[in-house]
Design a protein around this motif. Structure first.
Motif, short mmCIF file in Angstrom:
data_model
loop_
_atom_site.label_atom_id
_atom_site.label_comp_id
_atom_site.label_asym_id
_atom_site.label_seq_id
_atom_site.Cartn_x
_atom_site.Cartn_y
_atom_site.Cartn_z
N VAL A 27 -35.27 -22.20 -4.91
CA VAL A 27 -34.48 -21.33 -4.04
C VAL A 27 -33.26 -20.84 -4.80
O VAL A 27 -32.44 -21.63 -5.25
CB VAL A 27 -34.04 -22.06 -2.75
N LEU A 28 -33.16 -19.53 -4.96
CA LEU A 28 -31.97 -18.88 -5.51
C LEU A 28 -31.32 -18.13 -4.37
O LEU A 28 -31.97 -17.27 -3.76
CB LEU A 28 -32.33 -17.91 -6.64
N ASP A 29 -30.08 -18.43 -4.07
CA ASP A 29 -29.46 -17.83 -2.89
C ASP A 29 -27.97 -17.65 -3.10
O ASP A 29 -27.34 -18.43 -3.83
CB ASP A 29 -29.70 -18.72 -1.68
N THR A 30 -27.42 -16.65 -2.48
CA THR A 30 -25.98 -16.45 -2.40
C THR A 30 -25.63 -16.43 -0.92
O THR A 30 -26.14 -15.59 -0.18
CB THR A 30 -25.54 -15.13 -3.05
N LEU A 31 -24.83 -17.37 -0.49
CA LEU A 31 -24.40 -17.44 0.90
C LEU A 31 -23.00 -16.86 0.99
O LEU A 31 -22.08 -17.36 0.34
CB LEU A 31 -24.41 -18.88 1.39
N ILE A 32 -22.83 -15.82 1.77
CA ILE A 32 -21.54 -15.15 1.89
C ILE A 32 -21.02 -15.36 3.31
O ILE A 32 -21.70 -15.01 4.28
CB ILE A 32 -21.67 -13.64 1.60
N LEU A 33 -19.82 -15.93 3.42
CA LEU A 33 -19.21 -16.10 4.73
C LEU A 33 -18.84 -14.73 5.28
O LEU A 33 -18.25 -13.91 4.58
CB LEU A 33 -17.98 -16.99 4.64
N ARG A 34 -19.20 -14.47 6.53
CA ARG A 34 -18.97 -13.14 7.09
C ARG A 34 -17.51 -12.86 7.38
O ARG A 34 -17.08 -11.73 7.36
CB ARG A 34 -19.78 -12.96 8.36
N GLN A 35 -16.73 -13.87 7.67
CA GLN A 35 -15.31 -13.68 7.92
C GLN A 35 -14.57 -14.98 7.61
O GLN A 35 -15.17 -16.03 7.55
CB GLN A 35 -15.03 -13.22 9.34
#
Length: 95
Positions: free
Chosen positions: A76-84
């Motif tokens: 699993v290659l992933d970038t998790l971006i917090l929305r705010q």
């Protein structure tokens, strides 16, 4: 379209979710250390190896995880971006 994942806060530096990717379910606990390195844990899958970090300036996690679930190995290659910013989710009620 980007996938939206739901996370819960378990401690001041620990968040958790129930998905590793779009089709891999299982709990995942993410611990953010003081140096912004990340530790992963799960009771549903075997985490074989991982390289993860938290980027404070970008409010994002970069994750490269190799895991096994039910005899199948996944990368699993992933970038998790917090929305705010988390502070924007705080609400106060006066009684």
């Amino acid at each position: 379209q980007n996938m939206v994942k739901q996370f819960g806060t378990d401690a001041v530096n620990i968040i958790s979710t129930d998905k590793f990717g779009s089709n891999i379910t299982g709990n995942m606990q993410i611990t953010i250390n003081e140096d912004n390195t990340v530790e992963l844990a799960s009771s549903d899958v075997v985490i074989n190896s991982y390289d993860c970090s938290y980027q404070v300036e970008e409010n994002s996690f970069y994750m490269d995880v190799n895991l096994t679930k039910a005899g199948t190995t996944y990368q699993v290659l992933d970038t998790l971006i917090l929305r705010q910013a988390p502070g924007k989710d705080l609400r106060f009620e006066e009684w």
